[in-house]
Scaffold this motif. Structure first.
Motif, PDB file in Angstrom:
ATOM      1  N   TRP A 194       0.812  -1.224   0.000  1.00 15.72           N
ATOM      2  CA  TRP A 194       0.000   0.000   0.000  1.00 15.72           C
ATOM      3  C   TRP A 194       0.840   1.265   0.000  1.00 15.72           C
ATOM      4  O   TRP A 194       0.308   2.350  -0.227  1.00 15.72           O
ATOM      5  N   VAL A 195       2.139   1.150   0.277  1.00  9.20           N
ATOM      6  CA  VAL A 195       2.960   2.368   0.306  1.00  9.20           C
ATOM      7  C   VAL A 195       2.966   3.048  -1.065  1.00  9.20           C
ATOM      8  O   VAL A 195       3.309   4.225  -1.169  1.00  9.20           O
ATOM      9  N   GLY A 196       2.583   2.321  -2.103  1.00  8.37           N
ATOM     10  CA  GLY A 196       2.511   2.922  -3.425  1.00  8.37           C
ATOM     11  C   GLY A 196       1.185   3.596  -3.725  1.00  8.37           C
ATOM     12  O   GLY A 196       0.999   4.116  -4.835  1.00  8.37           O
ATOM     13  N   SER A 197       0.273   3.622  -2.765  1.00  9.63           N
ATOM     14  CA  SER A 197      -1.050   4.203  -3.005  1.00  9.63           C
ATOM     15  C   SER A 197      -0.968   5.720  -3.153  1.00  9.63           C
ATOM     16  O   SER A 197      -0.183   6.381  -2.471  1.00  9.63           O
ATOM     17  N   PRO A 198      -1.795   6.303  -4.031  1.00 11.36           N
ATOM     18  CA  PRO A 198      -1.840   7.769  -4.133  1.00 11.36           C
ATOM     19  C   PRO A 198      -2.452   8.417  -2.896  1.00 11.36           C
ATOM     20  O   PRO A 198      -2.298   9.614  -2.684  1.00 11.36           O
ATOM     21  N   ILE A 199      -3.154   7.636  -2.084  1.00 15.85           N
ATOM     22  CA  ILE A 199      -3.744   8.151  -0.845  1.00 15.85           C
ATOM     23  C   ILE A 199      -2.743   7.927   0.284  1.00 15.85           C
ATOM     24  O   ILE A 199      -2.429   6.801   0.650  1.00 15.85           O
ATOM     25  N   LYS A 200      -2.217   9.018   0.823  1.00 21.59           N
ATOM     26  CA  LYS A 200      -1.201   8.909   1.865  1.00 21.59           C
ATOM     27  C   LYS A 200      -1.739   8.193   3.090  1.00 21.59           C
ATOM     28  O   LYS A 200      -1.023   7.450   3.758  1.00 21.59           O
ATOM     29  N   PHE A 201      -3.016   8.414   3.398  1.00 19.72           N
ATOM     30  CA  PHE A 201      -3.632   7.740   4.532  1.00 19.72           C
ATOM     31  C   PHE A 201      -3.507   6.228   4.385  1.00 19.72           C
ATOM     32  O   PHE A 201      -3.149   5.528   5.324  1.00 19.72           O
ATOM     33  N   GLN A 202      -3.792   5.715   3.189  1.00 18.54           N
ATOM     34  CA  GLN A 202      -3.694   4.279   2.987  1.00 18.54           C
ATOM     35  C   GLN A 202      -2.250   3.803   3.053  1.00 18.54           C
ATOM     36  O   GLN A 202      -1.961   2.741   3.610  1.00 18.54           O
ATOM     37  N   ALA A 203      -1.323   4.594   2.503  1.00 18.11           N
ATOM     38  CA  ALA A 203       0.082   4.225   2.560  1.00 18.11           C
ATOM     39  C   ALA A 203       0.562   4.153   4.010  1.00 18.11           C
ATOM     40  O   ALA A 203       1.265   3.216   4.401  1.00 18.11           O
ATOM     41  N   ASP A 204       0.180   5.145   4.818  1.00 16.32           N
ATOM     42  CA  ASP A 204       0.563   5.144   6.235  1.00 16.32           C
ATOM     43  C   ASP A 204      -0.057   3.969   6.981  1.00 16.32           C
ATOM     44  O   ASP A 204       0.593   3.327   7.812  1.00 16.32           O
ATOM     45  N   MET A 205      -1.336   3.687   6.682  1.00 19.33           N
ATOM     46  CA  MET A 205      -1.989   2.560   7.342  1.00 19.33           C
ATOM     47  C   MET A 205      -1.351   1.240   6.929  1.00 19.33           C
ATOM     48  O   MET A 205      -1.287   0.292   7.718  1.00 19.33           O
ATOM     49  N   GLY A 206      -0.871   1.149   5.696  1.00 20.59           N
ATOM     50  CA  GLY A 206      -0.178  -0.053   5.248  1.00 20.59           C
ATOM     51  C   GLY A 206       1.074  -0.310   6.072  1.00 20.59           C
ATOM     52  O   GLY A 206       1.324  -1.434   6.519  1.00 20.59           O
TER      53      GLY A 206
END
Length: 825
Positions: free
Chosen positions: A757-769
């Protein structure tokens, strides 16, 4: 002593179908009916899932019963645009706004925005709306009118008048940029559209983007900020989340297959977990709920928990089939051994989610309901449906034999296949390393290191902030279009869109009273001295400006004149945004540099102290309206809920573990690794620059619930073996071979799945990953390393009840071919 391994047919012939608990008999003696019911439920809820909406609501993200929000809602009709609003900045990159072509484009755009669904048209403002007015001083006294002059024709004379009107309007820094190169269309939104339906933020954001695409080719630049646009961007990014979800499923499938080399069991484990997701998504619209961007992680968490439990069931059945059992007998014995441990773990998960219901924010409560539903259906899909499906299909014979090779080699090397109860040496490799943690030297070192890590994590976690820690929207990347738009407005207008409004309640007709305005003036001056405050606006400030204007702009007259007649005159001509029609409410707007947690907390503390010293029976200073005021109230609720929520989650986990194990020592062994993970996860949030807010509040609580699964599966087997007379080294080794392998498999698999998920455009999702991957791995390590170290000091055989005692009635044992007890609590 080895016993003869019977054939599967002999195993089934010698099995009594009336054995086992009432639940087991009801399920497995009526397998076909259970399968039929599950198939019907899956079809029904799968159809329901097609009606699931991805939506969001501003009202659901605010704590509706908090006193600040109650004050805001009570006076909402009198507060123009101090709630949910969008700001559209229209810039002229080739000049300034005093350009006929620019102004014509602005007029057309303003007219189109005016007609969008959900717009509060009476409160919308732009240079072209009649409510945007100027006030000036002439030889005849105060005069005013609309900013766009009467008879405007785009000529030089009209543009010159417009320049003068804007200068006298007080809108520079509000509707007009400080450099005069752009202006804002201010768009307050209603909770419902004209037809009474909840505002569709995704559709509104799409319409705003369509307007941007339509008008930018005409030579303007458009920047859009506000909750509606943020949610629209999050929903747009959620479509990418589905791709990451599919990738995580693919990774989990590949890892499970790599472990089993059995297609049918791998497919069934993944299918059972996905069935749970389908059931959960189908139940949401049936109960009237939608999925919002902040709860989009819940389906993956349900899948992750399902994979953890499903892999344990599959592994137990595979081992029993490898020992020569019939697939039905293997399924029933595995159900018998692991159902209680699995049920306890899922109940702990469900309670962890359900505790979130105590938080007075509707978005979090709906997330809690959605997650609790998901965990609830896992009881049916992964604890019941999966073993029944495997009782029909079985597993590949080669895979079943392969699953026992490591175990057989380990038992042979250690002598643990016999009934020896002393120290033994497992085969070299990972099992031998892990076994060392049951010995005093390694156990002591592990506890010391864990204590140091826990102390460091706790110390760092005390720096965890409540709310946003960065300007803009931390849910999105810093270089996202939305955050670039926020940065542009902050720079061009000298203040952000973060407004904290203080409401001053007075008797009807008393808003212009000298004593009241004098207090407002004093508070306003104090607020402007605070760090993080850019500017303020109020009726008191307008009086100062008017007095200066009446005296040829001489700054010596920038004073608050103690003259009631003068105050009444100024109030009569003041914009209604500064007070209401009944003159019973004043609004003091505080424009902030950002909405960081410290900024909001500082302003709130100051206003509360001022109110405590200056409130009277008739005049009350009330917090809070405006986007920053609402966020300040939300931060307060989150702060109050944070510690209480974690304590309740742990209390529930402790209670469930005690009911299961009937030993306080076992409870301590199971829970302490979770506490360590919680401290370290909070420290990681500090390191990542994450604050505790609506989007992040549930994650740590969920980590506790998910993490206890690993400890329960390993500890349940260990306790049963200890109660049968095995040494801790033997008991832990058997637990590793029976359930520990799957704990490692699921921990690593799920961590790999979410780290993508660190590649997600949504930083929230990247952080949660990152956060979830950390918790999956640390909970796994806690169960494999810290748990046996604690067990060395706490789980003494003399302190544990024997297997036949009342304290151990939940330990259902069954000696299987091969001469050892393959049981678990």
């Amino acid at each position: 002593m080895h016993s003869h391994t019977p054939t599967p047919a002999a195993s089934l012939a010698g099995f009594d179908p009336r054995s086992g608990s009432l639940i087991e008999r009801a399920l497995f003696n009526h397998r076909h009916i259970v399968l039929l019911l599950c198939a019907l439920v899956t079809l029904l809820l799968g159809w329901q899932a097609t009606h699931l909406r991805l939506a969001a609501s501003f009202e659901k993200t605010i704590p509706a019963t908090h006193p600040y929000i109650q004050n805001y809602l009570a006076h909402q009709k009198d507060l123009q645009g101090l709630g949910n609003a969008v700001r559209i900045a229209v810039a002229n990159p080739k000049g300034d706004l005093y350009d006929a072509q620019y102004l014509d484009t602005l007029r057309q755009l303003s007219d189109e925005v005016f007609l969008l669904p959900g717009v509060s048209r009476m409160q919308m403002k732009s240079l072209w709306t009649p409510s945007t007015r100027w006030v000036g001083v002439t030889e005849e006294g105060l005069e005013g009118g609309p900013v766009i002059p009467d008879g405007y024709d785009g000529g030089p004379e009209s543009l010159q008048k417009l320049r003068a009107n804007i200068a006298r309007s007080g809108e520079i820094g509000q509707l007009v940029a400080l450099d005069g190169r752009s202006s804002v269309i201010f768009v307050p939104l209603q909770a419902q559209d004209a037809e009474g339906r909840p505002l569709d933020y995704a559709a509104l954001a799409d319409k705003l983007e369509a307007l941007r695409a339509k008008y930018e080719p005409r030579g303007v630049e458009i920047h859009i900020t506000g909750f509606a646009k943020l949610v629209g961007d999050l929903i747009e990014g959620v479509r990418d989340v589905l791709g990451f979800f599919a990738l995580a499923v693919a990774i989990a499938t590949a890892m499970v297959y790599g472990y089993t080399r059995c297609v049918r069991s791998t497919v069934l484990v993944v299918a059972a977990s996905l069935t749970a997701v389908v059931w959960q998504l189908g139940l949401l619209p049936a109960l009237g709920f939608a999925l919002d961007p902040y709860s989009i992680l819940v389906p993956f968490l349900v899948f992750a928990i399902g994979m953890s439990h499903g892999a344990q069931k599959m592994n137990g059945i595979m081992q029993d089939i490898g020992r020569g059992m019939h697939r039905l007998v293997a399924a029933r014995f595995t159900f018998r051994r692991l159902f209680l441990a699995g049920l306890t773990a899922l109940l702990a998960d469900a309670v962890g989610f359900a505790v979130l219901l105590l938080i007075d924010i509707q978005a979090i409560r709906e997330l809690a309901i959605a997650a609790s539903l998901g965990v609830g259906v896992l009881i049916f899909t992964n604890l019941i449906l999966l073993p029944i499906l495997l009782s029909f299909t079985g597993v590949s014979p080669k895979a079943a034999q392969r699953s026992l090779r490591d175990e057989a080699a380990a038992l042979a090397a250690s002598g643990d296949a016999s009934e020896n109860s002393g120290r033994f040496k497992p085969q070299a490799g990972l099992w031998a390393v892990l076994d060392r943690f049951t010995q005093r030297r390694w156990a002591t070192g592990t506890l010391v290191v864990s204590a140091l890590l826990g102390a460091a994590g706790f110390a760092l976690s005390t720096q965890l902030k409540i709310g946003d820690l960065d300007p803009g929207a931390p849910e999105l990347r810093a270089d996202s279009r939305y955050n670039r738009d926020v940065a542009y407005l902050n720079q061009a207008y000298g203040a952000g869109s973060d407004v904290l409004a203080i409401m001053v309640k007075t008797p009807e007709g008393g808003c212009s009273a000298l004593e009241t305005l004098n207090k407002v003036d004093a508070l306003e001056w104090e607020l402007r001295q605070l760090p993080g405050v850019d500017s303020t606006n109020s009726l008191a400030l307008l009086n100062r400006r008017v007095l200066t204007g009446l005296n040829e702009g001489n700054p010596k007259w920038y004073e608050f004149l103690p003259n009631q007649d003068m105050l009444n005159t100024v109030t009569a001509g003041a914009p209604r945004g500064l007070y209401n029609d009944a003159c019973s409410l004043l609004v003091l707007s505080t424009f902030l540099k950002d909405h960081k947690a410290d900024t909001l907390a500082g302003v709130v503390r100051h206003v509360e102290a001022f109110a405590a010293a200056n409130d009277t029976a008739d005049v009350k200073f009330l917090l809070a309206a405006g986007s920053a005021g609402i966020e300040a109230a939300t931060n307060i609720v989150v702060h109050e809920s944070w510690t209480r929520m974690l304590l309740l989650v742990y209390a529930a986990v402790v209670a469930l573990c005690f009911i299961t194990f009937r030993s306080w020592r076992a409870v301590v062994v199971a829970v302490l690794p979770l506490v360590l993970t919680s401290f370290l996860a909070e420290a990681l949030m500090v390191a990542l620059g994450l604050g505790v807010k609506v989007a992040t509040l549930p994650v740590i609580a969920l980590g506790v619930g998910i993490g206890v699964d690993y400890a329960l599966y390993i500890l349940s087997v260990t306790l049963t073996e200890l109660r049968q007379g095995a040494s801790l080294s033997q008991a832990y080794h058997r637990a590793l071979l029976f359930t520990g392998k799957v704990v490692m498999l699921t921990g690593i698999t799920l961590a790999i799945g979410v780290i993508t998920w660190v590649g997600s455009p949504i930083k929230f999702q990247a952080d949660m990953g990152l956060l979830l991957a950390f918790m999956f791995l640390w909970n796994m390590l806690g169960a494999l390393v810290l748990l046996p170290a604690l067990a060395h000091f706490l789980l003494k055989p003399a302190a544990l009840a024997p297997l036949g005692s009342a304290a151990a009635t939940t330990a259902a044992s069954k000696t299987v071919p091969g001469g050892r007890a393959a049981t678990a609590t």
